[in-house]
Design an enzyme around this catalytic site. Structure first.
Site, PDB file in Angstrom:
ATOM      1  N   TRP A  42       0.842  -1.206   0.000  1.00  0.00           N
ATOM      2  CA  TRP A  42       0.000   0.000   0.000  1.00  0.00           C
ATOM      3  C   TRP A  42       0.878   1.258   0.000  1.00  0.00           C
ATOM      4  O   TRP A  42       0.675   2.178  -0.784  1.00  0.00           O
ATOM      5  CB  TRP A  42      -0.906  -0.032   1.238  1.00  0.00           C
ATOM      6  CG  TRP A  42      -2.073   0.902   1.183  1.00  0.00           C
ATOM      7  CD1 TRP A  42      -2.518   1.631   0.107  1.00  0.00           C
ATOM      8  CD2 TRP A  42      -2.956   1.209   2.262  1.00  0.00           C
ATOM      9  NE1 TRP A  42      -3.618   2.374   0.467  1.00  0.00           N
ATOM     10  CE2 TRP A  42      -3.911   2.126   1.772  1.00  0.00           C
ATOM     11  CE3 TRP A  42      -3.041   0.793   3.592  1.00  0.00           C
ATOM     12  CZ2 TRP A  42      -4.931   2.636   2.579  1.00  0.00           C
ATOM     13  CZ3 TRP A  42      -4.060   1.296   4.398  1.00  0.00           C
ATOM     14  CH2 TRP A  42      -4.987   2.205   3.890  1.00  0.00           C
ATOM     15  N   HIS A  98      13.273  -3.957   3.142  1.00  0.00           N
ATOM     16  CA  HIS A  98      12.811  -4.616   4.375  1.00  0.00           C
ATOM     17  C   HIS A  98      13.940  -4.643   5.408  1.00  0.00           C
ATOM     18  O   HIS A  98      13.795  -5.240   6.468  1.00  0.00           O
ATOM     19  CB  HIS A  98      12.406  -6.068   4.094  1.00  0.00           C
ATOM     20  CG  HIS A  98      11.051  -6.222   3.467  1.00  0.00           C
ATOM     21  ND1 HIS A  98       9.930  -5.572   3.929  1.00  0.00           N
ATOM     22  CD2 HIS A  98      10.622  -7.004   2.429  1.00  0.00           C
ATOM     23  CE1 HIS A  98       8.876  -5.922   3.195  1.00  0.00           C
ATOM     24  NE2 HIS A  98       9.268  -6.780   2.275  1.00  0.00           N
ATOM     25  N   GLY A 154      -6.941  -6.985   4.175  1.00  0.00           N
ATOM     26  CA  GLY A 154      -6.635  -5.593   4.515  1.00  0.00           C
ATOM     27  C   GLY A 154      -7.504  -5.051   5.638  1.00  0.00           C
ATOM     28  O   GLY A 154      -7.897  -3.881   5.613  1.00  0.00           O
TER      29      GLY A 154
END
Ligand code: A3P
Length: 290
Positions: free
Chosen positions: A76, A106, A258
């Protein structure tokens, strides 16, 4: 934060393979080996590339880094940030040295190169409720490694998560490092929470836009970006139904429900209490509530 890189990069070990052999190794999800290095657990390719990155990567002052541990809203955030850049500038040529670069990692803060830390580049970090992150991770690896099979025992996933033994874990230390740095350097690191993006998308996306120096001209622009990046829309794009992000990671595995609070459908009250206790010690102690 200093804008000059005055610390010398760590040397690249002569034999990275040998380094890997000497590191603690664990097989997770009955499928993948991860290695413990610098206090975190990494897939082997990441240990190698991070060693190179730390010593060679030169950040530019106008670089934008998106950072997160896994399953906390990375996709997102990527979509939103990309949309913001596209919305306010002509299509960007990735090879144009004058263009701001939008990059994602990450990696935990501790292993980022000094060049990233000391440049005027910006970092947007996103995290998420601990229990929802665990469930999202469990569902993700079930979909990758156990399609059409029984899921991993949730108890096993829970133990791995709580002890920090999973890709880019421990979650808690990953989050706290960026949290503390964002408190020290608010102009450098914007710390976002998935739940706040869900509850106040306009306010939060405007905050990202301002932080990145691309404020919205009006509310219609905000609405357009949010619509373009909505879960329903992205999930139904043909490329996300059939494409792959990596060899063994189909795009569709990145889009699930989500929702906030999905953990309630899977964790027992005992698990909830145990994880809350860890959060009290490892996060809330530092003023971070997830
Ligand atoms: P769930 O598994 O709870 O549904 P990441 O991108 O870091 O891998 O995080 C994945 C999580 O973000 C998944 O959560 C996924 O459904 C959710 N997600 C992906 N795209 C989204 C979007 N555009 N809007 C809101 N949530 C999104």
């Amino acid at each position: 934060m200093s804008t000059s890189s005055n610390l010398s990069p760590p040397p690249i070990p002569d034999d990275v393979e040998k380094l890997l052999n000497d590191l603690p190794k664990v097989r997770v999800w009955d499928a993948k080996d991860i290695y413990q290095w610098e206090g975190f657990w990494f897939p082997p390719a990441f240990v190698k590339s991070t060693i190179t990155l730390r010593s060679r990567f030169q950040a530019r002052d106008d670089d934008i880094f998106l950072a997160s541990t896994i399953k906390t809203g990375t996709t997102w955030l990527k979509a939103l940030s990309h949309s913001l850049s596209l919305h306010h500038a002509p299509p960007v040529d990735i090879y144009d040295a004058s263009a701001p670069r939008l990059l994602h990692t990450h990696l935990p803060y501790v292993v980022l190169s000094n060049s990233i830390k000391n440049s005027a580049s910006k970092i947007v970090y996103i995290t998420r409720n601990t229990k929802d992150t665990l469930i999202s991770m469990w569902q993700f690896f079930n979909s990758l490694y156990r399609p059409n099979q029984d899921p991993f025992p949730i108890e096993k996933a829970f133990d791995w998560f709580c002890s920090g033994v999973h890709q880019f874990g421990p979650f808690f230390e990953h989050v706290v490092e960026y949290w503390q740095e964002s408190q020290k350097w608010p102009q450098k690191i914007l710390f976002m929470k998935y739940e706040e993006l869900k509850s106040d998308p306009k306010g939060q996306v405007s905050k990202i836009a301002e932080f990145l120096g691309r404020p919205f001209a009006d509310e219609n622009e905000v609405d357009a970006v949010l619509w373009r990046c909505s879960l329903g829309r992205l999930k139904n794009l043909e490329v996300n139904k059939s494409g792959n992000i990596l060899n063994d990671v189909p795009n569709k595995s990145l889009f699930r429900k989500g929702e906030v609070g999905d953990w309630k459908n899977y964790l027992t009250p005992e698990m909830e209490e145990q994880i809350n206790q860890i959060c009290r010690i490892k996060l809330e102690h530092f003023g971070l509530f997830l």
